[in-house]
Design an enzyme around this catalytic site. Sequence first.
Site, short mmCIF file in Angstrom:
data_model
loop_
_atom_site.label_atom_id
_atom_site.label_comp_id
_atom_site.label_asym_id
_atom_site.label_seq_id
_atom_site.Cartn_x
_atom_site.Cartn_y
_atom_site.Cartn_z
CB SER A 146 -68.67 -15.91 157.38
OG SER A 146 -67.78 -15.64 158.44
CE1 TYR A 166 -69.85 -21.06 159.45
CE2 TYR A 166 -68.07 -19.46 159.66
CZ TYR A 166 -69.41 -19.75 159.56
OH TYR A 166 -70.33 -18.71 159.52
#
Length: 268
Positions: free
Chosen positions: A131, A144
């Site tokens: 990501s 995250y």
Amino acid sequence: MDAVRIAIVTGASSGIGYATAEGLAGAGFTVFGTSRKIKNDGPKGVTMLACDVTDEASVAALVSDVVARAGKIDLLVNNAGIGMFGGAEESSIAQSKALFDVNVFGVMRMTNAVLPVMKRQGGGRILNIGSILGVVPAPYSAHYSAAKHAIEGYTESLDHEIRAFNIRASIIEPAYVRTVFDQNGMKPDQQKAEYDAARAAVAALLRDVMPKADLPDVIVKVVIKAANDRIPRRRYTAGNAARMISLLRRFATSNMFDKTLRKQFRIA
Ligand SMILES: NC(=O)c1ccc[n+]([C@@H]2O[C@H](COP(=O)([O-])OP(=O)(O)OC[C@H]3O[C@@H](n4cnc5c(N)ncnc54)[C@H](OP(=O)(O)O)[C@@H]3O)[C@@H](O)[C@H]2O)c1
């Protein structure tokens, strides 16, 4: 390698994984997609198999099953993942461990299970769906972001080691992608009232950006390129937003970058 290439895509029941499995099948791969629960409406042209990436026995059974059916594994796309957004101190260590178990150790379990197969057959490729939060840590996504940063480091180290076996590993870095990722994410398990406004601001930001975000197909094109590149890159940003953020991170001053990020997250 033989003409027909065999791919595994984890988390192929929805979103990026679904589209990637279907896209790879369309590009000529024989694709095995995974989900924890097999439903009838899987991606077109893809054989869906059950697998929980947090379960060692489930991962081992999946890899044996694919080898029994197809004889080899040319490509592994480690896509399965979950999100978690909120203040860093709003998630317990137990919850953070559960997140890492999917997003980090799940990638490692799958990789460890396919490497003996790839070494035996003399080559292969591993693509990890990271990501942009693995490049730029954003507020209210500490756990995250930490997990995606871990995968950045893991992928690059791994790639150095496995080149000797004609295997390469790359990481794909999307920004916002239009999936049900935010609905599927974990909610912080020890929420604190002083973060209520911040959580609401992040939810508002996601509501704003998600309808305009990249469609999964944008990521699929990058995955197919990374699977086919003769000399793969270590990192592939996927989509315009990811490319812009990555460039800004490299070329803007850190003060300017900091200000832009805080403004996006509506932090005074
Ligand atoms: N959407 C975004 O904006 C975005 C941006 C950057 C990166 N990403 C990354 O892209 C990947 C896919 O996300 P998405 O947006 O497509 O989300 P999604 O639609 O929620 O899909 C997540 C997939 O992961 C699978 N999964 C979850 N836990 C699992 C487990 N324990 N074992 C096996 N599979 C599991 C789910 O399958 P089952 O529930 O059927 O088992 C599902 O197929 C993730 O790694 C995410 O971090 C997403």
